[in-house]
Scaffold this motif. Structure first.
Motif, PDB file in Angstrom:
ATOM      1  N   LYS A 240      59.050  61.828  56.108  1.00  6.93           N
ATOM      2  CA  LYS A 240      59.157  62.067  54.668  1.00  6.93           C
ATOM      3  C   LYS A 240      60.496  61.573  54.140  1.00  6.93           C
ATOM      4  CE  LYS A 240      59.548  65.891  51.363  1.00  6.93           C
ATOM      5  NZ  LYS A 240      59.476  67.357  51.176  1.00  6.93           N
ATOM      6  N   TYR A 241      61.550  61.734  54.936  1.00  8.16           N
ATOM      7  CA  TYR A 241      62.877  61.292  54.499  1.00  8.16           C
ATOM      8  C   TYR A 241      62.929  59.768  54.349  1.00  8.16           C
ATOM      9  CZ  TYR A 241      67.877  60.397  54.457  1.00  8.16           C
ATOM     10  OH  TYR A 241      69.123  59.947  54.110  1.00  8.16           O
ATOM     11  N   ILE A 242      62.247  59.051  55.236  1.00  7.29           N
ATOM     12  CA  ILE A 242      62.196  57.593  55.127  1.00  7.29           C
ATOM     13  C   ILE A 242      61.555  57.181  53.802  1.00  7.29           C
ATOM     14  CG2 ILE A 242      61.146  55.501  56.084  1.00  7.29           C
ATOM     15  CD1 ILE A 242      63.523  56.401  57.671  1.00  7.29           C
ATOM     16  N   VAL A 243      60.455  57.837  53.434  1.00  7.88           N
ATOM     17  CA  VAL A 243      59.802  57.562  52.146  1.00  7.88           C
ATOM     18  C   VAL A 243      60.756  57.887  51.001  1.00  7.88           C
ATOM     19  CG1 VAL A 243      57.874  58.180  50.650  1.00  7.88           C
ATOM     20  CG2 VAL A 243      57.522  58.006  53.113  1.00  7.88           C
ATOM     21  N   GLN A 244      61.448  58.987  51.147  1.00  9.53           N
ATOM     22  CA  GLN A 244      62.396  59.433  50.124  1.00  9.53           C
ATOM     23  C   GLN A 244      63.500  58.392  49.901  1.00  9.53           C
ATOM     24  OE1 GLN A 244      63.641  63.465  50.880  1.00  9.53           O
ATOM     25  NE2 GLN A 244      65.623  63.116  49.945  1.00  9.53           N
ATOM     26  N   VAL A 245      64.053  57.864  51.003  1.00  6.19           N
ATOM     27  CA  VAL A 245      65.114  56.864  50.907  1.00  6.19           C
ATOM     28  C   VAL A 245      64.569  55.547  50.352  1.00  6.19           C
ATOM     29  CG1 VAL A 245      66.693  55.433  52.263  1.00  6.19           C
ATOM     30  CG2 VAL A 245      66.514  57.879  52.728  1.00  6.19           C
ATOM     31  N   LYS A 246      63.379  55.191  50.778  1.00  8.27           N
ATOM     32  CA  LYS A 246      62.779  53.928  50.332  1.00  8.27           C
ATOM     33  C   LYS A 246      62.672  53.868  48.818  1.00  8.27           C
ATOM     34  CE  LYS A 246      58.462  51.308  50.605  1.00  8.27           C
ATOM     35  NZ  LYS A 246      57.076  51.291  51.147  1.00  8.27           N
ATOM     36  N   ASP A 247      62.231  54.971  48.195  1.00 11.15           N
ATOM     37  CA  ASP A 247      62.031  54.987  46.746  1.00 11.15           C
ATOM     38  C   ASP A 247      63.142  55.697  45.993  1.00 11.15           C
ATOM     39  OD1 ASP A 247      59.708  53.621  47.133  1.00 11.15           O
ATOM     40  OD2 ASP A 247      58.410  55.376  47.039  1.00 11.15           O
ATOM     41  N   GLN A 248      64.224  56.069  46.730  1.00 14.12           N
ATOM     42  CA  GLN A 248      65.375  56.735  46.111  1.00 14.12           C
ATOM     43  C   GLN A 248      64.949  57.972  45.314  1.00 14.12           C
ATOM     44  OE1 GLN A 248      69.008  55.586  46.452  1.00 14.12           O
ATOM     45  NE2 GLN A 248      67.707  55.183  48.207  1.00 14.12           N
ATOM     46  N   LEU A 249      64.194  58.840  45.973  1.00  8.96           N
ATOM     47  CA  LEU A 249      63.716  60.070  45.359  1.00  8.96           C
ATOM     48  C   LEU A 249      64.398  61.264  46.004  1.00  8.96           C
ATOM     49  CD1 LEU A 249      59.896  59.269  45.339  1.00  8.96           C
ATOM     50  CD2 LEU A 249      61.414  59.214  43.370  1.00  8.96           C
ATOM     51  N   ASP A 250      64.597  62.338  45.218  1.00  9.69           N
ATOM     52  CA  ASP A 250      65.124  63.544  45.847  1.00  9.69           C
ATOM     53  C   ASP A 250      63.983  64.270  46.543  1.00  9.69           C
ATOM     54  OD1 ASP A 250      63.812  65.408  44.086  1.00  9.69           O
ATOM     55  OD2 ASP A 250      65.373  65.054  42.601  1.00  9.69           O
ATOM     56  N   GLU A 251      64.339  65.281  47.324  1.00  6.20           N
ATOM     57  CA  GLU A 251      63.381  65.913  48.230  1.00  6.20           C
ATOM     58  C   GLU A 251      62.200  66.538  47.499  1.00  6.20           C
ATOM     59  OE1 GLU A 251      63.441  68.987  52.035  1.00  6.20           O
ATOM     60  OE2 GLU A 251      65.124  68.928  50.641  1.00  6.20           O
ATOM     61  N   ARG A 257      52.355  63.801  54.339  1.00  3.69           N
ATOM     62  CA  ARG A 257      51.553  64.570  55.286  1.00  3.69           C
ATOM     63  C   ARG A 257      50.550  63.660  55.977  1.00  3.69           C
ATOM     64  NH1 ARG A 257      48.270  69.561  53.001  1.00  3.69           N
ATOM     65  NH2 ARG A 257      47.046  67.898  52.083  1.00  3.69           N
ATOM     66  N   ASP A 258      50.725  63.509  57.272  1.00  2.11           N
ATOM     67  CA  ASP A 258      49.770  62.749  58.091  1.00  2.11           C
ATOM     68  C   ASP A 258      49.451  61.382  57.509  1.00  2.11           C
ATOM     69  OD1 ASP A 258      49.614  64.924  59.814  1.00  2.11           O
ATOM     70  OD2 ASP A 258      47.970  65.840  58.703  1.00  2.11           O
ATOM     71  N   GLY A 259      50.468  60.669  57.069  1.00  4.02           N
ATOM     72  CA  GLY A 259      50.267  59.326  56.543  1.00  4.02           C
ATOM     73  C   GLY A 259      49.957  59.260  55.071  1.00  4.02           C
ATOM     74  N   GLU A 260      49.727  60.396  54.427  1.00  2.00           N
ATOM     75  CA  GLU A 260      49.501  60.437  52.984  1.00  2.00           C
ATOM     76  C   GLU A 260      50.821  60.731  52.274  1.00  2.00           C
ATOM     77  OE1 GLU A 260      45.192  62.170  52.033  1.00  2.00           O
ATOM     78  OE2 GLU A 260      46.428  63.567  53.180  1.00  2.00           O
ATOM     79  N   ILE A 261      51.010  60.107  51.103  1.00  4.86           N
ATOM     80  CA  ILE A 261      52.251  60.273  50.347  1.00  4.86           C
ATOM     81  C   ILE A 261      51.916  60.587  48.898  1.00  4.86           C
ATOM     82  CG2 ILE A 261      54.423  59.173  49.631  1.00  4.86           C
ATOM     83  CD1 ILE A 261      53.995  57.173  51.954  1.00  4.86           C
ATOM     84  N   VAL A 262      52.659  61.520  48.318  1.00  4.36           N
ATOM     85  CA  VAL A 262      52.579  61.754  46.875  1.00  4.36           C
ATOM     86  C   VAL A 262      54.009  61.762  46.348  1.00  4.36           C
ATOM     87  CG1 VAL A 262      52.512  64.287  47.142  1.00  4.36           C
ATOM     88  CG2 VAL A 262      51.662  63.223  45.052  1.00  4.36           C
ATOM     89  N   LYS A 293      53.873  68.848  45.601  1.00  2.00           N
ATOM     90  CA  LYS A 293      53.531  69.228  46.971  1.00  2.00           C
ATOM     91  C   LYS A 293      52.041  68.982  47.199  1.00  2.00           C
ATOM     92  CE  LYS A 293      57.408  71.336  48.455  1.00  2.00           C
ATOM     93  NZ  LYS A 293      58.255  70.823  47.367  1.00  2.00           N
ATOM     94  N   PHE A 294      51.696  68.653  48.451  1.00  4.72           N
ATOM     95  CA  PHE A 294      50.300  68.706  48.861  1.00  4.72           C
ATOM     96  C   PHE A 294      49.904  70.166  49.021  1.00  4.72           C
ATOM     97  CE2 PHE A 294      51.016  64.340  50.595  1.00  4.72           C
ATOM     98  CZ  PHE A 294      50.000  63.715  49.903  1.00  4.72           C
ATOM     99  N   LYS A 296      46.438  71.845  50.503  1.00  2.52           N
ATOM    100  CA  LYS A 296      45.111  71.590  51.050  1.00  2.52           C
ATOM    101  C   LYS A 296      44.715  70.155  50.712  1.00  2.52           C
ATOM    102  CE  LYS A 296      43.784  76.400  51.170  1.00  2.52           C
ATOM    103  NZ  LYS A 296      42.745  77.411  50.913  1.00  2.52           N
ATOM    104  N   ASP A 297      43.536  69.962  50.075  1.00  3.20           N
ATOM    105  CA  ASP A 297      43.129  68.611  49.692  1.00  3.20           C
ATOM    106  C   ASP A 297      43.449  68.339  48.226  1.00  3.20           C
ATOM    107  OD1 ASP A 297      41.309  70.393  48.702  1.00  3.20           O
ATOM    108  OD2 ASP A 297      39.574  69.087  48.983  1.00  3.20           O
ATOM    109  N   LYS A 298      44.427  69.062  47.676  1.00  2.00           N
ATOM    110  CA  LYS A 298      44.829  68.930  46.280  1.00  2.00           C
ATOM    111  C   LYS A 298      46.304  68.557  46.195  1.00  2.00           C
ATOM    112  CE  LYS A 298      40.822  70.838  44.990  1.00  2.00           C
ATOM    113  NZ  LYS A 298      40.277  71.125  46.309  1.00  2.00           N
ATOM    114  N   ILE A 299      46.759  68.369  44.955  1.00  2.00           N
ATOM    115  CA  ILE A 299      48.173  68.094  44.670  1.00  2.00           C
ATOM    116  C   ILE A 299      48.622  69.094  43.616  1.00  2.00           C
ATOM    117  CG2 ILE A 299      49.804  66.424  43.707  1.00  2.00           C
ATOM    118  CD1 ILE A 299      47.837  64.210  44.685  1.00  2.00           C
ATOM    119  N   VAL A 300      49.719  69.812  43.897  1.00  2.00           N
ATOM    120  CA  VAL A 300      50.240  70.780  42.926  1.00  2.00           C
ATOM    121  C   VAL A 300      51.611  70.298  42.461  1.00  2.00           C
ATOM    122  CG1 VAL A 300      51.229  72.270  44.735  1.00  2.00           C
ATOM    123  CG2 VAL A 300      50.744  73.209  42.475  1.00  2.00           C
ATOM    124  N   VAL A 301      51.839  70.398  41.130  1.00  2.00           N
ATOM    125  CA  VAL A 301      53.027  69.811  40.506  1.00  2.00           C
ATOM    126  C   VAL A 301      53.610  70.790  39.488  1.00  2.00           C
ATOM    127  CG1 VAL A 301      53.932  67.790  39.282  1.00  2.00           C
ATOM    128  CG2 VAL A 301      51.869  67.577  40.651  1.00  2.00           C
TER     129      VAL A 301
END
Length: 434
Positions: A240-251, A257-262, A293-294, A296-301
């Motif tokens: 997750k940190y690699i994705v975070q650094v790639k797009d310059q996003l905070d945590e 999760r398991d290859g899925e990114i939001v 956050k993921f 279950k099979d949803k996204i909560v924001v």
């Protein structure tokens, strides 16, 4: 003649009743998130306060809320003159459902509010398994770190007693962030700076100690061994940190999760990427997304929205989306949420922040958690549970085709088409009879 017309009208009305029932059954439910807890922790009063963070964590079956905030107080000094001073607070509370189990509070007088000062460093509490941890940072001159202490030491607390059960010194360097995970029964700790670029992390070479450091802490919390902080190790322990650094996003603005990114992008778009690199966008024109956050099979924001255009105060919404971008549910209220956590095993979502009781416009208040006027609020947290919609079986009306999907408008159209045909047929028959 009039009686025949009246009977005809009554007959048409009776024909419309089944269609009305069909329409009522076809309305989608919009209350899948149900509040199970709403707890007022502490009244901030109406004199003056600033909340810097209100973090929430799940530990076992408990909720831990960690709050860092300032309050103003007035007192007399020489010649009976009044002076405003600032108290900095660092509190944390453990709740089981809505009952407080443990709490620890601390205050530090920061001196006159007219003097420039830095606030105390935020004590970041993160839970992992049955314990919780915090990392001490630099105190910015308020409380000087002892000469024999490290800038970054990890402290381990027992979640039941809140007793400190271990501490371990890691680094002398002044890092901004830390992350923890478990691997082979050891605690893996990442220390890093705020603005790391992807080219700072090479696959083969160890990164500069001013970029990041990796440690493996034994399960007894006695020794910490350094690991090469390179791209491969980071991708192994903290993808997750690699994705975070790639797009310059905070945590808070990315979850993995398991290859899925939001991710929450700079244009206020939520982008969901599946394991096959297919992307779905979710966008709003109301307010900025702040946490994702993921679940279950949803996204909560969490989404901020202006509650009163005459003030600078922001309220928060909890939005629940499917992975294809469909809005499933939305919770609105008078709270300003600072943090969001999920407990998928117990089907719960927790948010923490402040509940606004009274809002007064202030030129100083940029957000709902800043107040230098007479606004009133309480520190609070809330919990929600998610209920999957139950399958519905609409009643079968003879001679009227029924669309099986109750959440579309097709069933309404089909019902009215059938009603029109039946009504036209009856009208012609009645007219001939007359």
């Amino acid at each position: 003649m009039k009686k025949k017309v009246f009977k005809f009208a009554a007959f048409i009305f009776l024909l419309m009743l089944p269609v009305g029932l069909i329409v009522s059954f076809s309305k989608p439910k919009n209350e899948f998130l149900t509040q199970v807890n709403s707890v007022n922790i502490k009244d901030l009063g109406a004199y003056g306060w600033t909340v810097y963070n209100s973090d929430v964590e799940y530990i076992k079956n408990n909720i831990l809320v960690n709050v860092n905030y300032d309050t103003l107080y007035s007192h007399k000094i020489y010649d009976n003159k009044e002076r405003l001073d600032v108290l900095s607070h660092q509190d944390y509370y453990v709740y089981n459902n809505d009952t407080i189990v443990k709490s620890q509070t601390s205050e530090n007088d920061l001196g006159s509010s007219d003097d420039e000062h830095d606030t105390l460093s935020h004590v970041d509490i993160r839970s992992l398994n049955d314990n919780f941890y915090y990392m001490n940072g630099t105190d910015h001159g308020i409380n000087q770190v002892r000469a024999d202490s490290k800038n970054f030491s990890l402290y381990k607390y027992d979640s039941d007693s809140l007793a400190k059960v271990g501490s371990i010194a890691l680094s002398d360097f002044d890092y901004d962030e830390y992350y923890i995970t478990i691997a082979n029964d050891n605690l893996i700790v990442l220390l890093t700076t705020d603005e790391v670029e992807l080219n700072d992390l090479t696959p083969e070479e160890e990164a500069s100690s001013e970029v990041c450091e990796l440690y493996s802490v034994d399960k007894d919390f006695k020794t910490a061994n350094k690991i090469d902080c390179n791209y491969n190790n980071l991708n192994t322990y903290f993808p997750k940190y690699i994705v975070q650094v790639k797009d310059q996003l905070d945590e808070n603005k990315v979850d993995y999760r398991d290859g899925e990114i939001v991710e929450i992008k700079d244009d206020n778009t939520i982008v969901y990427t599946d394991k096959n690199n297919n992307q779905t966008e979710i966008k709003t024109d109301v307010g900025p997304f702040t946490n994702v956050k993921f679940f279950k099979d949803k996204i909560v924001v969490l989404e901020d929205t202006v509650g009163n255009l005459n003030t600078n105060f922001y309220y928060s919404r909890i939005n629940l989306y499917s992975k294809d971008g469909e809005m499933i549910d939305q919770v609105t209220g008078l709270s300003s949420y600072e943090d969001l956590k999920v407990d998928e095993s117990n089907n719960k979502i927790a948010v923490a922040g402040i509940l606004l009781k009274k809002v007064v416009a202030s030129p100083f208040g940029k957000y709902a958690y800043e107040n230098y006027d007479a606004s009133e609020a309480v520190l609070s947290y809330e919990e929600y549970t998610y209920k999957e919609p139950e399958p519905e079986n609409p009643p079968i009306i003879p001679e009227i085709p029924i669309i099986t999907n109750p959440e579309t408008s097709d069933i309404i159209i089909a019902g009215f088409v059938a009603l029109f045909g039946i009504s036209l047929y009856i009208y012609i028959k009645c007219k001939k009879a007359l």
